[in-house]
Scaffold this motif. Structure first.
Motif, PDB file in Angstrom:
ATOM      1  N   MET A  13     -49.063 -15.604 -24.661  1.00  0.00           N
ATOM      2  CA  MET A  13     -47.792 -15.157 -25.261  1.00  0.00           C
ATOM      3  C   MET A  13     -46.718 -15.085 -24.185  1.00  0.00           C
ATOM      4  SD  MET A  13     -46.921 -11.777 -27.553  1.00  0.00           S
ATOM      5  CE  MET A  13     -47.271 -10.550 -26.322  1.00  0.00           C
ATOM      6  N   ALA A  14     -45.622 -15.777 -24.386  1.00  0.00           N
ATOM      7  CA  ALA A  14     -44.521 -15.774 -23.420  1.00  0.00           C
ATOM      8  C   ALA A  14     -43.656 -14.537 -23.618  1.00  0.00           C
ATOM      9  CB  ALA A  14     -43.674 -17.030 -23.577  1.00  0.00           C
ATOM     10  N   VAL A  15     -43.475 -13.772 -22.538  1.00  0.00           N
ATOM     11  CA  VAL A  15     -42.705 -12.530 -22.588  1.00  0.00           C
ATOM     12  C   VAL A  15     -41.667 -12.560 -21.468  1.00  0.00           C
ATOM     13  CG1 VAL A  15     -42.784 -10.015 -22.518  1.00  0.00           C
ATOM     14  CG2 VAL A  15     -44.735 -11.304 -23.437  1.00  0.00           C
ATOM     15  N   ASP A  16     -40.410 -12.383 -21.820  1.00  0.00           N
ATOM     16  CA  ASP A  16     -39.342 -12.268 -20.830  1.00  0.00           C
ATOM     17  C   ASP A  16     -39.115 -10.779 -20.569  1.00  0.00           C
ATOM     18  OD1 ASP A  16     -37.008 -12.283 -19.310  1.00  0.00           O
ATOM     19  OD2 ASP A  16     -36.151 -13.977 -20.394  1.00  0.00           O
ATOM     20  N   VAL A  17     -39.507 -10.329 -19.374  1.00  0.00           N
ATOM     21  CA  VAL A  17     -39.459  -8.890 -19.085  1.00  0.00           C
ATOM     22  C   VAL A  17     -38.131  -8.431 -18.510  1.00  0.00           C
ATOM     23  CG1 VAL A  17     -41.953  -8.907 -18.665  1.00  0.00           C
ATOM     24  CG2 VAL A  17     -40.395  -9.029 -16.705  1.00  0.00           C
ATOM     25  N   HIS A  18     -37.137  -9.329 -18.432  1.00  0.00           N
ATOM     26  CA  HIS A  18     -35.885  -8.950 -17.754  1.00  0.00           C
ATOM     27  C   HIS A  18     -34.705  -9.637 -18.423  1.00  0.00           C
ATOM     28  CE1 HIS A  18     -34.003  -7.878 -13.606  1.00  0.00           C
ATOM     29  NE2 HIS A  18     -33.033  -8.043 -14.497  1.00  0.00           N
ATOM     30  N   ASP A  27     -25.948 -14.848 -29.772  1.00  0.00           N
ATOM     31  CA  ASP A  27     -26.122 -15.626 -28.544  1.00  0.00           C
ATOM     32  C   ASP A  27     -27.429 -15.237 -27.859  1.00  0.00           C
ATOM     33  OD1 ASP A  27     -23.615 -16.875 -28.812  1.00  0.00           O
ATOM     34  OD2 ASP A  27     -22.598 -15.264 -27.726  1.00  0.00           O
ATOM     35  N   TYR A  28     -27.696 -13.941 -27.841  1.00  0.00           N
ATOM     36  CA  TYR A  28     -28.897 -13.433 -27.182  1.00  0.00           C
ATOM     37  C   TYR A  28     -30.157 -13.973 -27.849  1.00  0.00           C
ATOM     38  CZ  TYR A  28     -32.453 -10.130 -25.561  1.00  0.00           C
ATOM     39  OH  TYR A  28     -33.593  -9.583 -25.034  1.00  0.00           O
ATOM     40  N   VAL A  29     -30.265 -13.820 -29.144  1.00  0.00           N
ATOM     41  CA  VAL A  29     -31.498 -14.194 -29.819  1.00  0.00           C
ATOM     42  C   VAL A  29     -31.701 -15.711 -29.783  1.00  0.00           C
ATOM     43  CG1 VAL A  29     -30.675 -14.426 -32.212  1.00  0.00           C
ATOM     44  CG2 VAL A  29     -32.974 -13.519 -31.750  1.00  0.00           C
ATOM     45  N   GLN A  30     -30.633 -16.477 -29.772  1.00  0.00           N
ATOM     46  CA  GLN A  30     -30.770 -17.926 -29.625  1.00  0.00           C
ATOM     47  C   GLN A  30     -31.316 -18.283 -28.246  1.00  0.00           C
ATOM     48  OE1 GLN A  30     -27.166 -20.049 -30.633  1.00  0.00           O
ATOM     49  NE2 GLN A  30     -27.161 -19.313 -32.747  1.00  0.00           N
ATOM     50  N   ALA A  31     -30.825 -17.596 -27.214  1.00  0.00           N
ATOM     51  CA  ALA A  31     -31.309 -17.856 -25.855  1.00  0.00           C
ATOM     52  C   ALA A  31     -32.776 -17.488 -25.704  1.00  0.00           C
ATOM     53  CB  ALA A  31     -30.468 -17.085 -24.841  1.00  0.00           C
ATOM     54  N   MET A  32     -33.244 -16.498 -26.474  1.00  0.00           N
ATOM     55  CA  MET A  32     -34.629 -16.038 -26.372  1.00  0.00           C
ATOM     56  C   MET A  32     -35.609 -16.881 -27.189  1.00  0.00           C
ATOM     57  SD  MET A  32     -34.623 -13.589 -24.224  1.00  0.00           S
ATOM     58  CE  MET A  32     -33.101 -14.083 -23.369  1.00  0.00           C
ATOM     59  N   ALA A  33     -35.153 -17.956 -27.800  1.00  0.00           N
ATOM     60  CA  ALA A  33     -36.022 -18.777 -28.651  1.00  0.00           C
ATOM     61  C   ALA A  33     -37.306 -19.245 -27.954  1.00  0.00           C
ATOM     62  CB  ALA A  33     -35.244 -19.977 -29.186  1.00  0.00           C
ATOM     63  N   PRO A  34     -37.302 -19.581 -26.659  1.00  0.00           N
ATOM     64  CA  PRO A  34     -38.545 -20.078 -26.040  1.00  0.00           C
ATOM     65  C   PRO A  34     -39.613 -19.020 -25.810  1.00  0.00           C
ATOM     66  CG  PRO A  34     -36.590 -20.858 -24.835  1.00  0.00           C
ATOM     67  CD  PRO A  34     -36.142 -19.761 -25.761  1.00  0.00           C
ATOM     68  N   VAL A  35     -39.297 -17.734 -25.956  1.00  0.00           N
ATOM     69  CA  VAL A  35     -40.286 -16.688 -25.679  1.00  0.00           C
ATOM     70  C   VAL A  35     -40.671 -15.969 -26.961  1.00  0.00           C
ATOM     71  CG1 VAL A  35     -39.489 -16.375 -23.302  1.00  0.00           C
ATOM     72  CG2 VAL A  35     -38.526 -14.937 -25.116  1.00  0.00           C
ATOM     73  N   ASP A  36     -41.861 -15.350 -26.916  1.00  0.00           N
ATOM     74  CA  ASP A  36     -42.336 -14.617 -28.086  1.00  0.00           C
ATOM     75  C   ASP A  36     -41.755 -13.207 -28.155  1.00  0.00           C
ATOM     76  OD1 ASP A  36     -44.382 -16.578 -29.139  1.00  0.00           O
ATOM     77  OD2 ASP A  36     -45.141 -16.313 -27.105  1.00  0.00           O
ATOM     78  N   ARG A  37     -41.658 -12.547 -26.999  1.00  0.00           N
ATOM     79  CA  ARG A  37     -41.115 -11.196 -26.932  1.00  0.00           C
ATOM     80  C   ARG A  37     -40.190 -11.116 -25.713  1.00  0.00           C
ATOM     81  NH1 ARG A  37     -43.969  -7.464 -29.913  1.00  0.00           N
ATOM     82  NH2 ARG A  37     -41.939  -6.424 -29.988  1.00  0.00           N
ATOM     83  N   CYS A  38     -39.332 -10.107 -25.707  1.00  0.00           N
ATOM     84  CA  CYS A  38     -38.431  -9.908 -24.569  1.00  0.00           C
ATOM     85  C   CYS A  38     -38.073  -8.436 -24.454  1.00  0.00           C
ATOM     86  CB  CYS A  38     -37.174 -10.766 -24.692  1.00  0.00           C
ATOM     87  SG  CYS A  38     -36.417 -10.742 -26.341  1.00  0.00           S
ATOM     88  N   PHE A  39     -37.885  -7.989 -23.216  1.00  0.00           N
ATOM     89  CA  PHE A  39     -37.440  -6.626 -22.951  1.00  0.00           C
ATOM     90  C   PHE A  39     -35.928  -6.667 -22.755  1.00  0.00           C
ATOM     91  CE2 PHE A  39     -41.661  -5.766 -20.467  1.00  0.00           C
ATOM     92  CZ  PHE A  39     -42.387  -5.959 -21.630  1.00  0.00           C
TER      93      PHE A  39
END
Length: 292
Positions: A1-6, A41-53
């Motif tokens: 699972m891809a997670v962007d922590v920052h 804009d934010y949620v579009q940028a986060m498309a490659p990851v499953d979760r993000c902080f």
């Protein structure tokens, strides 16, 4: 699972008016970063990851200067925005809080963030916020986070901001924090650049300390040395994927990691196995940090 922590919370809930668009040219070499963005804009940028902080950085009390990329909002406004973003996209976003330890209302705000807002972790930037990370107010915040199981993402490493003390963001400070709060989950942002070696020895020493890989690929030689050190010291399993959006995007960061060995091959240098980077990209930071 891809997670962007920052990732940093957007500046606007809706589309950004043209007269409010702002750019930054100091955070990333030879790149003009758009700093004003909407929820969409934010949620579009986060498309490659499953979760993000998602988080802001609470401003210094009474300073009048913004310490958050989202502008000069209060710590309550920043936390409200993080909570709203997480509630709007519950399957994608995990909201983190931020407080300033020297703010008289910091502890009450922590309780509000956990109890009312449902925020799951914390972001602190001692250099940007200009507080002593070894001082008593900070220790009260760390103790609360440890007790409530809130991981803390700390800004680590350099900064172009002239009034942000570098000594407050040096990785060796985290050695002292982790020693005093051994059950606190800590993420050292940016692999402590340019002090990669110091970051790596702290990560290696403390079971609950991790590092994120944001802001690396735009400085290829620095990135090369950082990941080679991590590989040689066998701590690549404690490196977490991160973009530092809006400074970079998850897609750009993934591409930068996957192209790491191009520099090594071009200059006949030792490589880092490609599977190391796939491991970082796919690492389940949600579970590792106790947020599952």
């Amino acid at each position: 699972m891809a997670v962007d922590v920052h990732t940093h919370i957007p500046t606007h809930r809706d589309s950004v008016p043209q007269d409010q668009v702002q750019y930054n040219t100091t955070m990333r070499p030879n790149h003009r970063i758009r700093m004003t963005n909407s929820f969409e804009d934010y949620v579009q940028a986060m498309a490659p990851v499953d979760r993000c902080f998602a988080f802001g950085i609470a401003p210094s009390p009474g300073s009048g200067r913004p310490s958050d990329v989202a502008g000069s909002r209060s710590q309550a406004e920043i936390n409200d925005t993080a909570s709203e973003l997480a509630r709007r996209y519950p399957d994608k976003v995990i909201g983190f809080m931020s407080v300033h330890p020297d703010d008289p209302g910091a502890m009450d705000e922590l309780e509000r963030c956990v109890g009312d807002l449902g925020l799951k972790g914390m972001k602190l930037g001692p250099n940007y916020q200009n507080f002593d990370p070894l001082g008593e107010p900070a220790r009260r915040v760390f103790a609360y986070a440890e007790r409530r199981g809130l991981p803390i993402v700390f800004h680590q490493g350099t900064s172009p901001v002239r009034n942000a003390p570098l000594r407050y963001a040096h990785p060796l400070v985290m050695d002292e924090v982790a020693s005093d709060f051994p059950d606190l989950k800590i993420v050292m942002a940016h692999m402590g650049h340019p002090w990669h070696a110091d970051c790596i020895v702290v990560v290696r020493k403390h079971p609950n300390v991790f590092a994120d890989c944001s802001a690396q690929f735009s400085r290829p030689w620095s990135q090369y040395n950082g990941f080679r050190l991590a590989y040689e010291w066998d701590v690549t399993d404690k490196l977490l994927f991160a973009s530092d959006w809006p400074v970079t995007t998850p897609a750009e960061t993934m591409d930068g990691l996957r192209r790491f060995n191009e520099l090594a091959r071009r200059h006949n240098l030792p490589e880092v196995p490609d599977e190391v980077f796939e491991g970082i990209i796919g690492r389940d930071a949600v579970s590792l940090l106790g947020l599952a």
